[in-house]
Write an enzyme that holds these catalytic residues in place. Structure first.
Site, PDB file in Angstrom:
ATOM      1  N   ARG A 196       0.859  -1.311  -0.009  1.00 16.61           N
ATOM      2  CA  ARG A 196       0.111   0.006   0.022  1.00 16.61           C
ATOM      3  C   ARG A 196       1.019   1.421   0.133  1.00 16.61           C
ATOM      4  O   ARG A 196       0.287   2.167  -0.522  1.00 16.61           O
ATOM      5  CB  ARG A 196      -0.960  -0.062   1.169  1.00 16.61           C
ATOM      6  CG  ARG A 196      -1.852   1.180   1.046  1.00 16.61           C
ATOM      7  CD  ARG A 196      -2.991   1.322   2.556  1.00 16.61           C
ATOM      8  NE  ARG A 196      -1.984   1.602   3.342  1.00 16.61           N
ATOM      9  CZ  ARG A 196      -2.122   0.939   4.703  1.00 16.61           C
ATOM     10  NH1 ARG A 196      -2.635  -0.123   4.769  1.00 16.61           N
ATOM     11  NH2 ARG A 196      -1.377   1.374   5.692  1.00 16.61           N
TER      12      ARG A 196
ATOM     13  N   TYR B 111     -14.708  16.575 -17.667  1.00 15.97           N
ATOM     14  CA  TYR B 111     -15.277  15.227 -17.364  1.00 15.97           C
ATOM     15  C   TYR B 111     -16.325  14.931 -16.366  1.00 15.97           C
ATOM     16  O   TYR B 111     -16.160  15.626 -15.369  1.00 15.97           O
ATOM     17  CB  TYR B 111     -13.767  14.362 -16.953  1.00 15.97           C
ATOM     18  CG  TYR B 111     -14.323  12.896 -16.773  1.00 15.97           C
ATOM     19  CD1 TYR B 111     -14.503  12.277 -17.960  1.00 15.97           C
ATOM     20  CD2 TYR B 111     -14.386  12.402 -15.687  1.00 15.97           C
ATOM     21  CE1 TYR B 111     -15.012  10.776 -17.780  1.00 15.97           C
ATOM     22  CE2 TYR B 111     -14.692  10.992 -15.476  1.00 15.97           C
ATOM     23  CZ  TYR B 111     -14.644  10.268 -16.600  1.00 15.97           C
ATOM     24  OH  TYR B 111     -15.074   8.896 -16.413  1.00 15.97           O
TER      25      TYR B 111
ATOM     26  N   ASP C  56      -5.655  18.219 -15.835  1.00 17.45           N
ATOM     27  CA  ASP C  56      -6.044  16.676 -16.435  1.00 17.45           C
ATOM     28  C   ASP C  56      -5.544  16.556 -17.891  1.00 17.45           C
ATOM     29  O   ASP C  56      -6.137  17.090 -18.858  1.00 17.45           O
ATOM     30  CB  ASP C  56      -7.634  16.468 -16.413  1.00 17.45           C
ATOM     31  CG  ASP C  56      -8.012  15.051 -16.552  1.00 17.45           C
ATOM     32  OD1 ASP C  56      -7.293  14.394 -17.370  1.00 17.45           O
ATOM     33  OD2 ASP C  56      -8.984  14.650 -16.156  1.00 17.45           O
TER      34      ASP C  56
ATOM     35  N   LYS D  34      -6.852   5.481 -20.230  1.00 22.20           N
ATOM     36  CA  LYS D  34      -7.229   5.920 -21.478  1.00 22.20           C
ATOM     37  C   LYS D  34      -5.709   5.919 -22.371  1.00 22.20           C
ATOM     38  O   LYS D  34      -5.285   4.698 -22.576  1.00 22.20           O
ATOM     39  CB  LYS D  34      -7.623   7.330 -21.684  1.00 22.20           C
ATOM     40  CG  LYS D  34      -8.719   7.547 -20.495  1.00 22.20           C
ATOM     41  CD  LYS D  34      -9.802   7.062 -20.658  1.00 22.20           C
ATOM     42  CE  LYS D  34     -10.838   6.896 -19.353  1.00 22.20           C
ATOM     43  NZ  LYS D  34     -11.238   8.160 -18.856  1.00 22.20           N
TER      44      LYS D  34
HETATM   45  C1  LIG Z   1     -11.842   8.775 -17.564  1.00 19.90           C
HETATM   46  C2  LIG Z   1     -11.392  10.159 -17.287  1.00 19.90           C
HETATM   47  C3  LIG Z   1     -11.301  10.319 -15.900  1.00 19.90           C
HETATM   48  C4  LIG Z   1     -11.573   9.233 -14.842  1.00 19.90           C
HETATM   49  O1  LIG Z   1     -10.555   8.162 -14.975  1.00 19.90           O
HETATM   50  P1  LIG Z   1     -10.888   6.665 -14.565  1.00 19.90           P
HETATM   51  O2  LIG Z   1      -9.821   6.098 -14.745  1.00 19.90           O
HETATM   52  O3  LIG Z   1     -12.427   6.241 -15.119  1.00 19.90           O
HETATM   53  O4  LIG Z   1     -11.403   6.931 -13.072  1.00 19.90           O
HETATM   54  C5  LIG Z   1     -10.848  11.783 -15.760  1.00 19.90           C
HETATM   55  N1  LIG Z   1     -10.574  12.575 -16.653  1.00 19.90           N
HETATM   56  C6  LIG Z   1     -10.821  12.434 -17.833  1.00 19.90           C
HETATM   57  C7  LIG Z   1     -10.447  13.464 -18.839  1.00 19.90           C
HETATM   58  C8  LIG Z   1     -11.228  11.050 -18.452  1.00 19.90           C
HETATM   59  O5  LIG Z   1     -11.320  10.851 -19.514  1.00 19.90           O
END
Ligand SMILES: *Cc1c(COP(=O)(O)O)cnc(C)c1O
Length: 400
Positions: A50, A102, A174, A199
């Site tokens: 952890r 998002y 982000d 992603k």
């Molecule tokens: C998918 C996404 C998230 C969240 O991520 P998870 O891995 O699904 O928790 C946050 N910001 C953006 C721009 C995303 O496309």
């Protein structure tokens, strides 16, 4: 030996052939939850998974180098990464976030603000006066998402970071939509970069994960400490797979964004399409800024169909190469309908305020052949037009 500095080299080779015991070229995976102490009061490099784990540490180091940060924390999801940054806040601190962020980020911020964990204001960051006014309220943290999801609006990271720093705030970008292959926010003044590694970084739609990269070492320390306190860390197996995906990040994106440009150009010429949102198009309002701030235009785009929700329904039911699914950034092409899928949780009022219409579709363009992608969209546009027409006119008139 000098450290590689080219980003492609870091992605392809970070941790390759580091195994001293057997000379394994691919880094081994360490699933162990706990690690033997060297002796009384002497832990080794790792103690308990952890807190830290060799497989996770390798991915974190690679990501920190790619983003140009002091360090990174690898989390169980992108949302966990964003929530980890929110752990820096105290009651009464103000967070500024973009209106069209998002959907999950919107939900997390709104839910925590509603519980009194911090104060929250959504601003249109493209509106300089609105941003100026909001910064006058002395925020602690400014969130930036560029290009934004799903409208692909481009925000000027350096301009926002400069103003936010002058107002005493830290800046979180982000970077999920572009990855460090196409945009490096820390170089433009961001204090934190967050990723849904689910992603592009993993890129194969088989891991959910996230990461926070911090520009400054004390911030890395704080985030690491909280990730341990709260148990935010990602699993070693996920880190292993994500590092494996990262190897091909640059090659994937290069090909995927070429496909996206072809798709955007095709869609922009179709009478059934009311608008295309892709900064790669010269006509796009974000084009010039994206061309200076980004190393490429990426493989995400959105577009608005004529013909309302009936057209949308027929379109998404007609595609065969594209799959109707949430998420993005994988090797396969996906289509999503933000109003009923990714952004449903925002509620229609907030969606419309953010400019997300009910006939907006988002595409994540994959590695398939360009001709197959365009043929698929072409077929779906015919179906959409027929579907929208059928609602108004007599049924089954056999047109097309
Ligand atoms: C998918 C996404 C998230 C969240 O991520 P998870 O891995 O699904 O928790 C946050 N910001 C953006 C721009 C995303 O496309």
């Amino acid at each position: 030996m000098s450290e590689p500095t080219k980003l492609e080299t870091i992605a392809a080779s970070y941790g390759i052939a580091f195994d001293r015991e057997f000379g394994a070229v691919a880094p081994p995976i360490y699933l162990s939850s706990t690690f033997a102490f060297a002796g009384y009061e002497h832990s080794g490099t790792h103690e308990y998974s952890r807190v830290s784990n060799p497989s996770r540490a390798l991915l974190a180091e690679a990501l920190a180098r790619l983003e140009g940060g002091a360090g990174a924390v690898v989390t169980a999801s992108g949302m966990a990464a964003i929530d980890l940054v929110l752990s820096l806040l105290r009651q009464g601190d103000l967070v500024l976030a973009p209106r069209d962020c998002y959907g999950g980020t919107y939900r997390l911020l709104a839910a925590r603000a509603e519980r009194g964990h911090f104060d929250l204001a959504f601003v249109d960051q493209g509106d300089a006066a609105a941003l100026e006014e909001a910064l006058g309220r002395s925020p602690r943290l400014v969130f930036v998402e560029t290009p934004s999801n799903p409208l692909m609006r481009v925000s000027d990271i350096r301009a926002i970071a400069d103003k936010a720093h002058a107002a005493g705030a830290q800046v979180v970008v982000d970077n999920t939509f572009l990855s460090p292959a196409l945009q490096r926010p820390i170089a433009y003044g961001a204090d934190f970069v967050v990723h849904s590694t689910t992603k592009y970084i993993n890129g194969h739609s088989d891991v959910v994960g996230g990461a926070v990269i911090a520009a400054a070492a004390p911030d890395v320390e704080q985030l690491s400490a909280w990730a341990n306190i709260a148990g935010t860390a990602g699993a070693p197996f996920d880190a292993y797979l994500t590092l494996r995906g990262l190897r091909t990040l640059f090659a994937r994106l290069e090909r995927q964004q070429a496909n996206a440009m072809a798709v955007a150009t095709f869609l922009a010429a179709q009478p059934g399409v009311a608008a295309v949102h892709y900064p790669g198009l010269e006509s796009d309002p974000g084009h010039a800024l994206a061309a200076t701030q980004q190393q490429g235009f990426g493989a995400m785009l959105s577009f608005e169909l004529r013909g309302g929700t009936e057209a949308v329904r027929h379109f998404v039911e007609a595609v065969e190469v594209f799959t109707l699914a949430e998420s993005l950034g994988g090797i396969e092409s996906l289509v999503a309908h933000p109003a009923t899928m990714t952004h449903a949780g925002m509620g229609s009022e907030a969606r419309h305020a953010a400019g997300i219409s009910d006939n907006l579709l988002r595409l994540s363009v994959g590695l398939e052949a360009e001709t197959d992608l365009i043929a698929d969209l072409s077929r779906a546009l015919v179906a959409a037009e027929r579907g929208a027409g059928a609602k108004n006119g007599p049924r089954g008139n056999g047109a097309v």
